[in-house]
Motif scaffolding. Sequence first.
Motif, mmCIF file in Angstrom:
data_model
loop_
_atom_site.group_PDB
_atom_site.id
_atom_site.type_symbol
_atom_site.label_atom_id
_atom_site.label_comp_id
_atom_site.label_asym_id
_atom_site.label_seq_id
_atom_site.Cartn_x
_atom_site.Cartn_y
_atom_site.Cartn_z
ATOM 1 N N MET A 1 24.241 -34.635 -3.459
ATOM 2 C CA MET A 1 23.056 -34.060 -2.464
ATOM 3 C C MET A 1 23.597 -32.784 -1.871
ATOM 4 S SD MET A 1 20.241 -35.635 -2.318
ATOM 5 C CE MET A 1 19.363 -36.678 -1.471
ATOM 6 N N ALA A 2 25.070 -32.552 -1.755
ATOM 7 C CA ALA A 2 25.786 -31.795 -1.137
ATOM 8 C C ALA A 2 25.619 -30.257 -1.966
ATOM 9 C CB ALA A 2 27.115 -31.728 -0.685
ATOM 10 N N GLY A 3 25.228 -30.411 -3.101
ATOM 11 C CA GLY A 3 24.987 -29.309 -3.917
ATOM 12 C C GLY A 3 23.627 -28.535 -3.648
ATOM 13 N N HIS A 4 22.682 -29.292 -3.026
ATOM 14 C CA HIS A 4 21.375 -28.561 -2.863
ATOM 15 C C HIS A 4 21.420 -27.310 -1.982
ATOM 16 C CE1 HIS A 4 19.588 -31.495 -5.365
ATOM 17 N NE2 HIS A 4 19.960 -32.360 -4.815
ATOM 18 N N ARG A 5 20.672 -26.339 -2.178
ATOM 19 C CA ARG A 5 20.731 -25.280 -1.286
ATOM 20 C C ARG A 5 19.412 -24.962 -0.866
ATOM 21 N NH1 ARG A 5 24.874 -20.802 -1.413
ATOM 22 N NH2 ARG A 5 26.732 -22.045 -1.323
ATOM 23 N N VAL A 6 19.228 -24.994 0.186
ATOM 24 C CA VAL A 6 18.053 -24.296 0.803
ATOM 25 C C VAL A 6 17.853 -22.928 1.330
ATOM 26 C CG1 VAL A 6 15.995 -24.902 2.731
ATOM 27 C CG2 VAL A 6 17.560 -26.878 1.630
ATOM 28 N N ALA A 7 16.757 -22.457 0.674
ATOM 29 C CA ALA A 7 16.580 -20.853 1.367
ATOM 30 C C ALA A 7 16.191 -20.774 2.606
ATOM 31 C CB ALA A 7 15.627 -20.091 0.108
ATOM 32 N N HIS A 8 17.092 -20.275 3.667
ATOM 33 C CA HIS A 8 16.872 -19.922 5.050
ATOM 34 C C HIS A 8 16.481 -18.574 5.247
ATOM 35 C CE1 HIS A 8 17.270 -24.184 6.504
ATOM 36 N NE2 HIS A 8 18.524 -24.321 5.555
ATOM 37 N N VAL A 9 15.624 -18.379 6.223
ATOM 38 C CA VAL A 9 15.478 -17.014 6.465
ATOM 39 C C VAL A 9 16.863 -16.518 7.465
ATOM 40 C CG1 VAL A 9 14.131 -15.351 7.825
ATOM 41 C CG2 VAL A 9 12.902 -17.064 6.395
ATOM 42 N N THR A 10 17.284 -15.591 7.272
ATOM 43 C CA THR A 10 18.476 -15.365 7.915
ATOM 44 C C THR A 10 17.904 -14.283 9.348
ATOM 45 O OG1 THR A 10 18.961 -13.471 6.478
ATOM 46 C CG2 THR A 10 20.135 -15.472 6.190
ATOM 47 N N LEU A 11 18.354 -14.577 10.410
ATOM 48 C CA LEU A 11 17.832 -13.976 11.721
ATOM 49 C C LEU A 11 18.664 -12.604 11.731
ATOM 50 C CD1 LEU A 11 16.896 -16.762 13.907
ATOM 51 C CD2 LEU A 11 15.475 -15.401 12.611
ATOM 52 N N LYS A 12 18.161 -11.308 11.717
ATOM 53 C CA LYS A 12 18.771 -10.283 12.071
ATOM 54 C C LYS A 12 18.401 -9.821 13.467
ATOM 55 C CE LYS A 12 17.167 -8.005 8.315
ATOM 56 N NZ LYS A 12 16.894 -7.218 7.381
ATOM 57 N N GLY A 13 19.381 -8.986 13.881
ATOM 58 C CA GLY A 13 19.133 -8.308 15.398
ATOM 59 C C GLY A 13 18.037 -7.167 15.464
ATOM 60 N N PRO A 14 17.899 -6.608 16.525
ATOM 61 C CA PRO A 14 16.829 -5.593 16.532
ATOM 62 C C PRO A 14 17.352 -4.365 15.766
ATOM 63 C CG PRO A 14 17.903 -5.916 18.620
ATOM 64 C CD PRO A 14 18.575 -6.926 17.871
ATOM 65 N N SER A 15 16.374 -3.735 15.205
ATOM 66 C CA SER A 15 16.544 -2.394 14.412
ATOM 67 C C SER A 15 16.806 -1.429 15.451
ATOM 68 C CB SER A 15 15.656 -2.128 13.313
ATOM 69 O OG SER A 15 15.582 -0.865 12.700
ATOM 70 N N VAL A 16 17.540 -0.600 15.588
ATOM 71 C CA VAL A 16 17.806 0.429 16.666
ATOM 72 C C VAL A 16 16.648 1.501 16.158
ATOM 73 C CG1 VAL A 16 19.259 2.141 17.637
ATOM 74 C CG2 VAL A 16 19.922 -0.150 17.101
ATOM 75 N N GLU A 19 12.998 0.493 17.072
ATOM 76 C CA GLU A 19 12.969 0.451 18.226
ATOM 77 C C GLU A 19 12.781 1.812 19.053
ATOM 78 O OE1 GLU A 19 13.178 -2.056 20.758
ATOM 79 O OE2 GLU A 19 13.235 -3.941 19.215
ATOM 80 N N LEU A 20 13.520 2.653 18.492
ATOM 81 C CA LEU A 20 13.562 4.338 18.907
ATOM 82 C C LEU A 20 11.890 4.786 18.449
ATOM 83 C CD1 LEU A 20 16.832 5.662 18.071
ATOM 84 C CD2 LEU A 20 15.821 5.239 20.357
ATOM 85 N N VAL A 21 11.689 4.583 17.315
ATOM 86 C CA VAL A 21 10.304 4.928 16.772
ATOM 87 C C VAL A 21 9.325 4.353 17.586
ATOM 88 C CG1 VAL A 21 8.904 5.082 14.759
ATOM 89 C CG2 VAL A 21 11.301 5.426 14.610
ATOM 90 N N ILE A 22 9.333 3.237 17.587
ATOM 91 C CA ILE A 22 8.284 2.408 18.642
ATOM 92 C C ILE A 22 8.159 2.994 19.855
ATOM 93 C CG2 ILE A 22 7.553 0.309 19.625
ATOM 94 C CD1 ILE A 22 8.413 -0.725 17.082
ATOM 95 N N GLY A 23 9.243 3.321 20.674
ATOM 96 C CA GLY A 23 9.389 3.611 21.981
ATOM 97 C C GLY A 23 8.975 5.213 22.121
#
Length: 64
Positions: A1-16, A19-23
């Motif tokens: 069971m330890a060999g099973h991999r689940v694809a998780h979404v990796t959370l990334k920080g805000p894109s600078v 953010e600048l373009v939206i602002g």
Amino acid sequence: MAGHRVAHVTLKGPSVVKELVIGLALGLAAGGLWKMHHWNEQRKTRAFYDLLERGEISVVHPEE
């Protein structure tokens, strides 16, 4: 069971850049609306003083 991999979404920080373009876009839109409001008020004031100058209106209350 330890060999099973689940694809998780990796959370990334805000894109600078994003953010600048939206602002920038929101700032330009708000500034444009403010300038349109300002120009409209200027037009109304100019029309009032033009009518006052021509004598079509008066700010003095007529005595009866």
